[in-house]
Design a protein around this motif. Sequence first.
Motif, PDB file in Angstrom:
ATOM      1  N   ASP A   1       0.856  -1.190   0.000  1.00 31.02           N
ATOM      2  CA  ASP A   1       0.000   0.000   0.000  1.00 31.02           C
ATOM      3  C   ASP A   1       0.894   1.242   0.000  1.00 31.02           C
ATOM      4  O   ASP A   1       2.109   1.144   0.152  1.00 31.02           O
ATOM      5  N   PHE A   2       0.258   2.401  -0.191  1.00 26.48           N
ATOM      6  CA  PHE A   2       1.032   3.634  -0.334  1.00 26.48           C
ATOM      7  C   PHE A   2       1.791   3.964   0.957  1.00 26.48           C
ATOM      8  O   PHE A   2       2.893   4.525   0.909  1.00 26.48           O
ATOM      9  N   ALA A   3       1.220   3.584   2.102  1.00 25.30           N
ATOM     10  CA  ALA A   3       1.869   3.898   3.380  1.00 25.30           C
ATOM     11  C   ALA A   3       3.211   3.170   3.513  1.00 25.30           C
ATOM     12  O   ALA A   3       4.176   3.718   4.049  1.00 25.30           O
ATOM     13  N   GLU A   4       3.272   1.914   3.035  1.00 20.92           N
ATOM     14  CA  GLU A   4       4.538   1.178   3.126  1.00 20.92           C
ATOM     15  C   GLU A   4       5.599   1.794   2.213  1.00 20.92           C
ATOM     16  O   GLU A   4       6.784   1.820   2.552  1.00 20.92           O
ATOM     17  N   ILE A   5       5.171   2.255   1.049  1.00 26.43           N
ATOM     18  CA  ILE A   5       6.110   2.928   0.138  1.00 26.43           C
ATOM     19  C   ILE A   5       6.659   4.189   0.804  1.00 26.43           C
ATOM     20  O   ILE A   5       7.871   4.439   0.816  1.00 26.43           O
ATOM     21  N   ARG A   6       5.749   4.964   1.386  1.00 27.08           N
ATOM     22  CA  ARG A   6       6.172   6.203   2.051  1.00 27.08           C
ATOM     23  C   ARG A   6       7.137   5.910   3.202  1.00 27.08           C
ATOM     24  O   ARG A   6       8.119   6.627   3.422  1.00 27.08           O
ATOM     25  N   ALA A   7       6.851   4.841   3.944  1.00 23.50           N
ATOM     26  CA  ALA A   7       7.696   4.500   5.097  1.00 23.50           C
ATOM     27  C   ALA A   7       9.120   4.166   4.651  1.00 23.50           C
ATOM     28  O   ALA A   7      10.093   4.542   5.317  1.00 23.50           O
ATOM     29  N   ILE A   8       9.260   3.471   3.522  1.00 24.72           N
ATOM     30  CA  ILE A   8      10.601   3.151   3.013  1.00 24.72           C
ATOM     31  C   ILE A   8      11.332   4.430   2.612  1.00 24.72           C
ATOM     32  O   ILE A   8      12.510   4.626   2.930  1.00 24.72           O
TER      33      ILE A   8
ATOM     34  N   LEU B   1     -10.612   6.746  -9.693  1.00 21.55           N
ATOM     35  CA  LEU B   1      -9.215   7.094  -9.986  1.00 21.55           C
ATOM     36  C   LEU B   1      -8.813   8.370  -9.260  1.00 21.55           C
ATOM     37  O   LEU B   1      -7.723   8.445  -8.677  1.00 21.55           O
ATOM     38  N   ASP B   2      -9.698   9.370  -9.269  1.00 25.02           N
ATOM     39  CA  ASP B   2      -9.372  10.640  -8.588  1.00 25.02           C
ATOM     40  C   ASP B   2      -9.103  10.408  -7.108  1.00 25.02           C
ATOM     41  O   ASP B   2      -8.157  10.974  -6.550  1.00 25.02           O
ATOM     42  N   GLY B   3      -9.927   9.568  -6.483  1.00 19.24           N
ATOM     43  CA  GLY B   3      -9.758   9.294  -5.057  1.00 19.24           C
ATOM     44  C   GLY B   3      -8.452   8.571  -4.772  1.00 19.24           C
ATOM     45  O   GLY B   3      -7.755   8.880  -3.797  1.00 19.24           O
ATOM     46  N   VAL B   4      -8.106   7.617  -5.629  1.00 17.21           N
ATOM     47  CA  VAL B   4      -6.852   6.869  -5.452  1.00 17.21           C
ATOM     48  C   VAL B   4      -5.653   7.807  -5.604  1.00 17.21           C
ATOM     49  O   VAL B   4      -4.707   7.762  -4.803  1.00 17.21           O
ATOM     50  N   LEU B   5      -5.717   8.688  -6.595  1.00 18.05           N
ATOM     51  CA  LEU B   5      -4.589   9.606  -6.808  1.00 18.05           C
ATOM     52  C   LEU B   5      -4.497  10.635  -5.683  1.00 18.05           C
ATOM     53  O   LEU B   5      -3.393  11.030  -5.286  1.00 18.05           O
ATOM     54  N   ALA B   6      -5.666  11.052  -5.162  1.00 19.85           N
ATOM     55  CA  ALA B   6      -5.646  11.984  -4.027  1.00 19.85           C
ATOM     56  C   ALA B   6      -5.007  11.304  -2.818  1.00 19.85           C
ATOM     57  O   ALA B   6      -4.225  11.915  -2.072  1.00 19.85           O
ATOM     58  N   GLU B   7      -5.306  10.020  -2.625  1.00 17.27           N
ATOM     59  CA  GLU B   7      -4.707   9.281  -1.513  1.00 17.27           C
ATOM     60  C   GLU B   7      -3.196   9.126  -1.721  1.00 17.27           C
ATOM     61  O   GLU B   7      -2.401   9.283  -0.790  1.00 17.27           O
ATOM     62  N   PHE B   8      -2.804   8.832  -2.957  1.00 18.38           N
ATOM     63  CA  PHE B   8      -1.367   8.738  -3.255  1.00 18.38           C
ATOM     64  C   PHE B   8      -0.687  10.062  -2.934  1.00 18.38           C
ATOM     65  O   PHE B   8       0.381  10.096  -2.314  1.00 18.38           O
ATOM     66  N   ASP B   9      -1.324  11.147  -3.336  1.00 19.98           N
ATOM     67  CA  ASP B   9      -0.739  12.470  -3.115  1.00 19.98           C
ATOM     68  C   ASP B   9      -0.622  12.773  -1.625  1.00 19.98           C
ATOM     69  O   ASP B   9       0.399  13.259  -1.164  1.00 19.98           O
ATOM     70  N   ARG B  10      -1.663  12.421  -0.865  1.00 19.63           N
ATOM     71  CA  ARG B  10      -1.667  12.700   0.567  1.00 19.63           C
ATOM     72  C   ARG B  10      -0.594  11.872   1.281  1.00 19.63           C
ATOM     73  O   ARG B  10       0.105  12.363   2.161  1.00 19.63           O
ATOM     74  N   ILE B  11      -0.432  10.622   0.880  1.00 19.99           N
ATOM     75  CA  ILE B  11       0.455   9.723   1.634  1.00 19.99           C
ATOM     76  C   ILE B  11       1.895   9.765   1.112  1.00 19.99           C
ATOM     77  O   ILE B  11       2.840   9.820   1.891  1.00 19.99           O
ATOM     78  N   VAL B  12       2.056   9.734  -0.194  1.00 22.64           N
ATOM     79  CA  VAL B  12       3.413   9.680  -0.768  1.00 22.64           C
ATOM     80  C   VAL B  12       3.842  11.041  -1.321  1.00 22.64           C
ATOM     81  O   VAL B  12       4.986  11.450  -1.164  1.00 22.64           O
ATOM     82  N   GLY B  13       2.901  11.746  -1.960  1.00 24.68           N
ATOM     83  CA  GLY B  13       3.234  12.988  -2.670  1.00 24.68           C
ATOM     84  C   GLY B  13       3.281  12.708  -4.157  1.00 24.68           C
ATOM     85  O   GLY B  13       4.082  11.885  -4.611  1.00 24.68           O
ATOM     86  N   ILE B  14       2.418  13.364  -4.916  1.00 25.68           N
ATOM     87  CA  ILE B  14       2.304  13.060  -6.347  1.00 25.68           C
ATOM     88  C   ILE B  14       3.603  13.398  -7.082  1.00 25.68           C
ATOM     89  O   ILE B  14       3.916  12.805  -8.113  1.00 25.68           O
ATOM     90  N   ASN B  15       4.400  14.301  -6.527  1.00 26.92           N
ATOM     91  CA  ASN B  15       5.684  14.660  -7.166  1.00 26.92           C
ATOM     92  C   ASN B  15       6.687  13.503  -7.135  1.00 26.92           C
ATOM     93  O   ASN B  15       7.682  13.521  -7.847  1.00 26.92           O
ATOM     94  N   ARG B  16       6.411  12.490  -6.301  1.00 29.84           N
ATOM     95  CA  ARG B  16       7.286  11.305  -6.263  1.00 29.84           C
ATOM     96  C   ARG B  16       6.992  10.341  -7.408  1.00 29.84           C
ATOM     97  O   ARG B  16       7.768   9.419  -7.670  1.00 29.84           O
ATOM     98  N   LEU B  17       5.844  10.524  -8.033  1.00 29.53           N
ATOM     99  CA  LEU B  17       5.425   9.569  -9.048  1.00 29.53           C
ATOM    100  C   LEU B  17       6.167   9.866 -10.356  1.00 29.53           C
ATOM    101  O   LEU B  17       6.034  10.950 -10.921  1.00 29.53           O
ATOM    102  N   LYS B  18       6.967   8.900 -10.828  1.00 37.17           N
ATOM    103  CA  LYS B  18       7.842   9.140 -11.976  1.00 37.17           C
ATOM    104  C   LYS B  18       7.515   8.263 -13.174  1.00 37.17           C
ATOM    105  O   LYS B  18       7.985   8.536 -14.278  1.00 37.17           O
ATOM    106  N   ALA B  19       6.773   7.175 -12.973  1.00 34.25           N
ATOM    107  CA  ALA B  19       6.511   6.258 -14.081  1.00 34.25           C
ATOM    108  C   ALA B  19       5.256   5.440 -13.790  1.00 34.25           C
ATOM    109  O   ALA B  19       4.899   5.236 -12.626  1.00 34.25           O
ATOM    110  N   ILE B  20       4.610   5.002 -14.864  1.00 35.23           N
ATOM    111  CA  ILE B  20       3.432   4.141 -14.748  1.00 35.23           C
ATOM    112  C   ILE B  20       3.709   2.829 -15.490  1.00 35.23           C
ATOM    113  O   ILE B  20       4.119   2.845 -16.653  1.00 35.23           O
ATOM    114  N   HIS B  21       3.484   1.711 -14.813  1.00 38.12           N
ATOM    115  CA  HIS B  21       3.401   0.419 -15.498  1.00 38.12           C
ATOM    116  C   HIS B  21       1.936   0.242 -15.874  1.00 38.12           C
ATOM    117  O   HIS B  21       1.077   0.078 -14.997  1.00 38.12           O
ATOM    118  N   LEU B  22       1.649   0.307 -17.160  1.00 37.41           N
ATOM    119  CA  LEU B  22       0.263   0.269 -17.625  1.00 37.41           C
ATOM    120  C   LEU B  22      -0.106  -1.166 -17.998  1.00 37.41           C
ATOM    121  O   LEU B  22       0.337  -1.685 -19.023  1.00 37.41           O
TER     122      LEU B  22
END
Length: 296
Positions: free
Chosen positions: A167-174, A209-230
């Motif tokens: 989950d996003f929290a574990e990524i942030r913790a690392i 999708l908006d909610g998931v990205l808002a959660e990513f932004d809140r927990i990790v920070g959207i500026n950390r997102l550099k690539a998408i595996h589609l």
Amino acid sequence: MKPCKTMKIGCHLSASGGYLAMGQTAVSIGANVFQFFTRNPRGGAAKPLDKGDIAAFLDFAAANGIGPILAHAPYTLNAAGAETRVREFAEEVMADDLDRLEHTPGAMYNFHPGSHVGQGAEEGINLISGMLVRILLRWLDAHGGKLPSTTILLETMSGKGSEVGRDFAEIRAIIDATESKLPVRGNTLGVCLDTCHIWDGGYDIVNDLDGVLAEFDRIVGINRLKAIHLNDSMNVLGAHKDRHEKIGKGKIGLDALIRVVNHPKLKDLPFYLETPCDLQGYRDEIALIKKLRSGS
Ligand code: FE
Ligand code: FE
Ligand code: ZN
């Protein structure tokens, strides 16, 4: 009309023919980015670097607007392993991969954070961040205090087995545990978001999708997102399975994946397909996505 940037899209390619061959293959299927394994995904030793091939690739990439390239660590790299030799192997491989990637400056290096194999997520996070800290401190020492030119990406995982990064929290913790022990700040650590993995991990990118990205932004920070595996997924939301499916053939579906590539917060990121396709299949998927990309 506002001029729109060409989208960055490509797929995973075989590294067996070298860098120039990957660049040429990418162009032949309509791609301008690609991913590759730094070495056998299930093995250890990397091929010796071919400087001539790299020089030819860098010229070709500049002429054809290719990049950023995404190097994927082998699956056997597990910084959170229970056995010392497993952790030492992980550390040696990552350090060696980062050395090698300096020959293609500005690349990104994606790795699966690891599997804690019963030690617990907290211990897994300690072990993974510990490895990153040691590698980066040694790097700073050897390079006059300068960080690598490569951005290291933690991949979001599906939570299969004992995977860390479920989950996003574990990524942030690392990220936090690593950066708090480094003497310099930089953009060395980022995140690669895998659509199949987060869907399997329980993030509903189909209906919210908006909610998931808002959660990513809140927990990790959207500026950390550099690539998408589609990727599409063979499994239902929250299945924790990690089985990729072809675009539009799985449980995520074409409409939701196209909303991903067109999302204002994501559309300028590079997209890498890891679907179960041959080259013709990738060519078709890239063409389909480009066709459905808005404003391109
Ligand atoms: Fe991966
Ligand atoms: Fe992936
Ligand atoms: Zn996967």
